[in-house]
Enzyme design. Structure first.
Site, PDB file in Angstrom:
ATOM      1  N   LYS A  39       0.841  -1.193   0.000  1.00 39.55           N
ATOM      2  CA  LYS A  39       0.000   0.000   0.000  1.00 39.55           C
ATOM      3  C   LYS A  39       0.875   1.241   0.000  1.00 39.55           C
ATOM      4  O   LYS A  39       1.753   1.404   0.847  1.00 39.55           O
ATOM      5  CB  LYS A  39      -0.900  -0.002   1.238  1.00 39.55           C
ATOM      6  CG  LYS A  39      -1.830   1.210   1.321  1.00 39.55           C
ATOM      7  CD  LYS A  39      -2.813   1.058   2.453  1.00 39.55           C
ATOM      8  CE  LYS A  39      -2.378   1.698   3.725  1.00 39.55           C
ATOM      9  NZ  LYS A  39      -2.332   3.175   3.723  1.00 39.55           N
ATOM     10  N   ASP A  66      -3.634   4.240  -1.744  1.00 34.51           N
ATOM     11  CA  ASP A  66      -4.584   4.640  -0.699  1.00 34.51           C
ATOM     12  C   ASP A  66      -4.542   6.154  -0.501  1.00 34.51           C
ATOM     13  O   ASP A  66      -3.955   6.648   0.455  1.00 34.51           O
ATOM     14  CB  ASP A  66      -4.219   3.882   0.596  1.00 34.51           C
ATOM     15  CG  ASP A  66      -5.161   4.175   1.750  1.00 34.51           C
ATOM     16  OD1 ASP A  66      -6.324   4.552   1.497  1.00 34.51           O
ATOM     17  OD2 ASP A  66      -4.731   4.025   2.907  1.00 34.51           O
ATOM     18  N   LYS A  68      -7.435   7.964  -0.533  1.00 35.79           N
ATOM     19  CA  LYS A  68      -8.716   8.299   0.123  1.00 35.79           C
ATOM     20  C   LYS A  68      -9.341   9.569  -0.476  1.00 35.79           C
ATOM     21  O   LYS A  68      -9.551  10.567   0.228  1.00 35.79           O
ATOM     22  CB  LYS A  68      -8.523   8.477   1.625  1.00 35.79           C
ATOM     23  CG  LYS A  68      -8.045   7.218   2.344  1.00 35.79           C
ATOM     24  CD  LYS A  68      -8.044   7.437   3.844  1.00 35.79           C
ATOM     25  CE  LYS A  68      -7.607   6.233   4.614  1.00 35.79           C
ATOM     26  NZ  LYS A  68      -6.185   5.860   4.453  1.00 35.79           N
ATOM     27  N   ASP A  71     -13.967  14.565  -2.718  1.00 39.33           N
ATOM     28  CA  ASP A  71     -14.015  15.896  -3.329  1.00 39.33           C
ATOM     29  C   ASP A  71     -15.299  15.991  -4.166  1.00 39.33           C
ATOM     30  O   ASP A  71     -16.136  15.085  -4.132  1.00 39.33           O
ATOM     31  CB  ASP A  71     -12.754  16.093  -4.204  1.00 39.33           C
ATOM     32  CG  ASP A  71     -12.271  17.541  -4.209  1.00 39.33           C
ATOM     33  OD1 ASP A  71     -13.111  18.432  -4.444  1.00 39.33           O
ATOM     34  OD2 ASP A  71     -11.067  17.772  -4.009  1.00 39.33           O
ATOM     35  N   THR A 126     -10.410   3.680  11.618  1.00 41.97           N
ATOM     36  CA  THR A 126     -10.137   2.858  12.812  1.00 41.97           C
ATOM     37  C   THR A 126      -9.562   3.687  13.961  1.00 41.97           C
ATOM     38  O   THR A 126      -9.439   3.207  15.076  1.00 41.97           O
ATOM     39  CB  THR A 126      -9.156   1.712  12.467  1.00 41.97           C
ATOM     40  OG1 THR A 126      -8.222   2.190  11.488  1.00 41.97           O
ATOM     41  CG2 THR A 126      -9.863   0.512  11.907  1.00 41.97           C
ATOM     42  N   ARG A 217       2.431  -0.044  11.084  1.00 39.58           N
ATOM     43  CA  ARG A 217       3.507   0.228  12.047  1.00 39.58           C
ATOM     44  C   ARG A 217       3.961  -0.988  12.839  1.00 39.58           C
ATOM     45  O   ARG A 217       5.109  -1.034  13.261  1.00 39.58           O
ATOM     46  CB  ARG A 217       3.062   1.354  12.991  1.00 39.58           C
ATOM     47  CG  ARG A 217       3.123   2.704  12.303  1.00 39.58           C
ATOM     48  CD  ARG A 217       2.356   3.752  13.066  1.00 39.58           C
ATOM     49  NE  ARG A 217       0.925   3.530  12.966  1.00 39.58           N
ATOM     50  CZ  ARG A 217       0.013   4.345  13.482  1.00 39.58           C
ATOM     51  NH1 ARG A 217       0.398   5.414  14.154  1.00 39.58           N
ATOM     52  NH2 ARG A 217      -1.275   4.090  13.337  1.00 39.58           N
TER      53      ARG A 217
HETATM   54  O1  C5P Z   1      -0.898  -0.534  11.329  1.00 34.60           O
HETATM   55  P1  C5P Z   1      -1.067   0.943  11.194  1.00 34.60           P
HETATM   56  O2  C5P Z   1      -1.937   1.549  12.248  1.00 34.60           O
HETATM   57  O3  C5P Z   1       0.224   1.691  11.024  1.00 34.60           O
HETATM   58  O4  C5P Z   1      -1.845   1.060   9.795  1.00 34.60           O
HETATM   59  C1  C5P Z   1      -2.267   2.261   9.395  1.00 34.60           C
HETATM   60  C2  C5P Z   1      -2.279   2.303   7.910  1.00 34.60           C
HETATM   61  O5  C5P Z   1      -3.572   1.946   7.455  1.00 34.60           O
HETATM   62  C3  C5P Z   1      -1.999   3.697   7.436  1.00 34.60           C
HETATM   63  O6  C5P Z   1      -1.329   3.627   6.195  1.00 34.60           O
HETATM   64  C4  C5P Z   1      -3.371   4.270   7.282  1.00 34.60           C
HETATM   65  O7  C5P Z   1      -3.420   5.302   6.329  1.00 34.60           O
HETATM   66  C5  C5P Z   1      -4.145   3.059   6.808  1.00 34.60           C
HETATM   67  N1  C5P Z   1      -5.583   3.141   6.969  1.00 34.60           N
HETATM   68  C6  C5P Z   1      -6.195   3.302   8.191  1.00 34.60           C
HETATM   69  N2  C5P Z   1      -7.554   3.444   8.246  1.00 34.60           N
HETATM   70  C7  C5P Z   1      -8.289   3.395   7.153  1.00 34.60           C
HETATM   71  C8  C5P Z   1      -7.680   3.205   5.912  1.00 34.60           C
HETATM   72  C9  C5P Z   1      -6.315   3.074   5.865  1.00 34.60           C
HETATM   73  O8  C5P Z   1      -5.534   3.305   9.236  1.00 34.60           O
HETATM   74  N3  C5P Z   1      -9.599   3.504   7.239  1.00 34.60           N
END
Ligand code: C5P
Length: 236
Positions: A39, A66, A68, A71, A126, A217
């Site tokens: 991603k 990604d 997102k 607009d 999330t 992460r």
């Molecule tokens: O595991 P971690 O928390 O780092 O994952 C976060 C990744 O998932 C980021 O790249 C974030 O942009 C992406 N993401 C997210 N929530 C979403 C869509 C993508 O956290 N709804």
């Protein structure tokens, strides 16, 4: 389009949120594109742009771009069309942009035929709690809001949604098992949540029939990213 043939029912998308391109490439060079998708999000795309997408795609990986999008319909039409032109496998847009925006995104994909990327809608992030929803004027529960947005996505022809993992079964039961679920915030028990509120383990992700987990992460901040990634994959 996808060349990926994986034995896993829940598949892994690695979120490359690095500042350093070489650090990302070092990890990628040890990964099998038959197992892992990658991603590219706002950070690496802003830093390295189209050339990074092309470079990683040429290594054989399916790419989730990604960005997102959210607009006016005309702008999203142009953005989705440009993203699909890069040959990526998945694209994200915010469902809260409404049905006219979603339809514009779908229309933009018409010319791509068999190379059409999956169009995935963002429901509730999330990192959100119900209190965060209230702050932006939404009085529903996270479950109801996610379901309402998922319905809107399905009605407008999207391929699936990004949502908190724990909402997966509810969406699959109401909207069908073919509707794809992508869940970020994957953590092993010992991992910190960072800014995420709705974290789940890879084991639960599999149990919840999630199609794709986004792993970020927990891997990229780890001392040994490759081992961590393999450990996560071992639960799927
Ligand atoms: O595991 P971690 O928390 O780092 O994952 C976060 C990744 O998932 C980021 O790249 C974030 O942009 C992406 N993401 C997210 N929530 C979403 C869509 C993508 O956290 N709804």
């Amino acid at each position: 389009m996808s060349a990926v043939i994986s034995k896993f029912t829940t598949k892994v998308i690695l979120a490359l949120d690095y500042s350093n391109k070489n650090q990302a490439l070092e990890l990628i060079n040890n990964l099998d594109p038959a197992i892992y998708r990658l991603k590219i999000g706002k950070k690496m795309f802003s830093l390295f742009g189209k050339s990074l997408v092309v470079q990683i795609k040429n290594l054989g990986f399916d790419i989730f771009l990604d960005l997102k999008f959210h607009d006016i319909p005309n702008t999203v039409f142009g953005a989705v069309s440009a993203a699909a032109d890069l040959g990526v496998w998945m694209i994200s847009i915010h469902i809260s942009g409404g049905s006219k925006m979603l339809q514009a995104a779908k229309l933009a994909l018409n010319p791509f035929k068999k190379d059409t990327p999956l169009l995935i809608g963002i429901t509730v992030l999330t990192s959100f709690t119900e209190q965060d929803l209230r702050e932006v004027g939404i009085n529903s529960s996270i479950t109801n809001q996610v379901l309402m947005l998922s319905r809107l996505a399905k009605q407008n022809g999207l391929d699936g949604v990004v949502c908190p993992g724990e909402e997966s079964m509810n969406i699959k039961e109401k909207l069908g098992f073919g509707f794809k679920i992508v869940a970020p915030a994957i953590r092993l028990i010992e991992d910190p949540a960072y800014d995420q509120k709705k974290v789940i383990t890879p084991k639960l992700a599999k149990k919840f029939n999630i199609d794709y987990i986004i792993v970020g992460r927990t891997v990229t901040f780890s001392k040994n990213p490759l081992n961590k990634l393999k450990k996560i994959t071992s639960f799927l």
